[in-house]
Design a protein around this motif. Structure first.
Motif, PDB file in Angstrom:
ATOM      1  N   ASN A 102       9.338  32.195  14.732  1.00  0.00           N
ATOM      2  CA  ASN A 102       9.961  31.100  15.476  1.00  0.00           C
ATOM      3  C   ASN A 102      11.451  31.002  15.186  1.00  0.00           C
ATOM      4  O   ASN A 102      12.249  30.658  16.073  1.00  0.00           O
ATOM      5  N   LEU A 103      11.838  31.306  13.929  1.00  0.00           N
ATOM      6  CA  LEU A 103      13.256  31.284  13.573  1.00  0.00           C
ATOM      7  C   LEU A 103      14.027  32.332  14.365  1.00  0.00           C
ATOM      8  O   LEU A 103      15.083  32.041  14.945  1.00  0.00           O
ATOM      9  N   ARG A 106      13.404  26.139  14.734  1.00  0.00           N
ATOM     10  CA  ARG A 106      11.971  26.442  14.762  1.00  0.00           C
ATOM     11  C   ARG A 106      11.317  26.102  16.088  1.00  0.00           C
ATOM     12  O   ARG A 106      10.408  26.800  16.538  1.00  0.00           O
ATOM     13  N   ALA A 107      11.750  25.051  16.750  1.00  0.00           N
ATOM     14  CA  ALA A 107      11.064  24.583  17.945  1.00  0.00           C
ATOM     15  C   ALA A 107      12.068  23.942  18.898  1.00  0.00           C
ATOM     16  O   ALA A 107      13.212  23.646  18.534  1.00  0.00           O
ATOM     17  N   ASP A 124       4.828  33.376  10.865  1.00  0.00           N
ATOM     18  CA  ASP A 124       4.983  32.538  12.050  1.00  0.00           C
ATOM     19  C   ASP A 124       6.300  31.765  12.022  1.00  0.00           C
ATOM     20  O   ASP A 124       6.975  31.618  13.052  1.00  0.00           O
ATOM     21  N   ILE A 125       6.661  31.268  10.823  1.00  0.00           N
ATOM     22  CA  ILE A 125       7.917  30.523  10.712  1.00  0.00           C
ATOM     23  C   ILE A 125       9.107  31.434  10.990  1.00  0.00           C
ATOM     24  O   ILE A 125      10.036  31.069  11.732  1.00  0.00           O
ATOM     25  N   PRO A 152       6.904  25.521  19.989  1.00  0.00           N
ATOM     26  CA  PRO A 152       7.475  26.575  19.132  1.00  0.00           C
ATOM     27  C   PRO A 152       8.348  27.521  19.945  1.00  0.00           C
ATOM     28  O   PRO A 152       8.035  27.865  21.090  1.00  0.00           O
ATOM     29  N   ASN A 153       9.439  27.959  19.343  1.00  0.00           N
ATOM     30  CA  ASN A 153      10.377  28.820  20.048  1.00  0.00           C
ATOM     31  C   ASN A 153       9.764  30.159  20.428  1.00  0.00           C
ATOM     32  O   ASN A 153      10.159  30.757  21.430  1.00  0.00           O
ATOM     33  N   GLN A 175      16.063  23.477  18.454  1.00  0.00           N
ATOM     34  CA  GLN A 175      16.180  23.650  17.015  1.00  0.00           C
ATOM     35  C   GLN A 175      15.884  25.094  16.624  1.00  0.00           C
ATOM     36  O   GLN A 175      15.539  25.928  17.471  1.00  0.00           O
TER      37      GLN A 175
END
Length: 317
Positions: free
Chosen positions: A112-113, A146-147, A108-109, A161-162, A144
């Protein structure tokens, strides 16, 4: 017992000799790592200066990626200095296996990245834009890695979240320089539509908060139950939330005052309810009863109670 103590002491002494022997390599590795850290810091500043003047947050993102990559390379070089038996090939193979494990653990991270990078590259919206995402509407304050940070109109901070922004539906209300607003106004069925249109257009022509090019429009959109609905459409510039509310406030106030001043009705929703006595002789007789249908000439269906009375021989009256 004494033999075991001697063995333990020999092992401790051997470890001590290995540590002493490795101290020069550790010092060299620290110096190399410090050099890589300085290079990473300089590279980050250079990338942010080159990209930051054109892309904003994208420059900071690429600067962090460049810095992280150089620091990772410095750690690998330091490990090969401290442990000469470790080869670059073994390190890269270990990184490959560890990368797969990290990818599954932080899926998930990483999603989003990647979405954040694509948002910064494609730029569907920018800092300061007012957007709508699901039930959230506000101003973009920061994009950002992540978000994305959104500040709502009632001064709340929302972190989205992106990945949701990149894969979901986003409405950018300030993407263009002008924006059209509309509102439906109901007039009475006895009022003249042409006169009402002319009054509204003359009223809007004198307002400064709306654009006169394109000119405001008034269209008939619905013959409703208790009113004829006219849709008033006008354009504003700039298209921000405050400007939209200010223009709508003035437009509606001026339209109401102008229509009432010219004797044009603004009717409330009404409903007509017809009552009739269930004991009347004409109840159910569509040839005689008027409420709800026109009286017929004899071809209308006969009331059921009259037909039943004739079949049973009872007095119809």
């Amino acid at each position: 017992m004494a033999a075991n103590v001697n063995v333990a002491l020999e092992r401790v002494q051997a470890i001590g000799r290995d540590v002493v022997a490795a101290l020069p390599n550790v010092l060299i590795a620290l110096v190399v790592l410090l050099g890589f850290w300085l290079i990473a810091r300089a590279a980050r500043g250079l990338v942010e200066r080159v990209w930051g003047s054109r892309e904003g947050n994208l420059g900071r993102l690429f600067g962090r990626l460049a810095s992280g990559g150089i620091l990772t390379l410095g750690v690998l070089v330091g490990l090969t200095i401290v442990f000469p038996s470790v080869t670059p090939a073994s390190l890269f193979s270990l990184l490959g296996v560890g990368g797969v494990a990290i990818g599954f653990a932080f899926r998930d991270i990483l999603q989003n990245l990647l979405a954040g990078i694509l948002l910064l590259l494609t730029r569907p919206f920018r800092l300061g834009d007012q957007i709508v995402v699901g039930d959230t509407e506000g101003t973009v304050e920061d994009i950002q890695v992540r978000a994305t940070i959104i500040r709502t109109y009632d001064n709340l901070q929302v972190v989205i979240p992106n990945a949701d922004l990149f894969t979901g539906r986003v409405t950018v209300k300030t993407a263009y320089e002008v924006r059209r607003l509309q509102y439906d106004v109901g007039i009475g069925y006895g009022d003249d539509i042409g006169t009402a249109k002319r009054v509204i257009q003359d009223t809007l022509a004198g307002l400064k908060l709306i654009r006169q090019d394109p000119a405001p429009e008034v269209l008939v959109v619905d013959l409703a139950e208790s009113s004829v609905n006219l849709r008033v459409r006008w354009w504003i510039d700039p298209p921000r939330r405050k400007d939209a509310l200010d223009s709508q406030d003035e437009v509606l106030q001026r339209i109401k005052e102008a229509l009432l001043a010219h004797g044009i009705d603004l009717p409330f929703p009404t409903r007509q309810i017809l009552w009739h006595d269930q004991t009347e002789a004409a109840d159910g007789d569509r040839a005689a009863q008027r409420e709800g249908w026109p009286a017929g000439k004899g071809d209308a269906p006969r009331p059921r109670w009259r037909v039943l009375a004739e079949k049973t021989g009872q007095d119809a009256e």
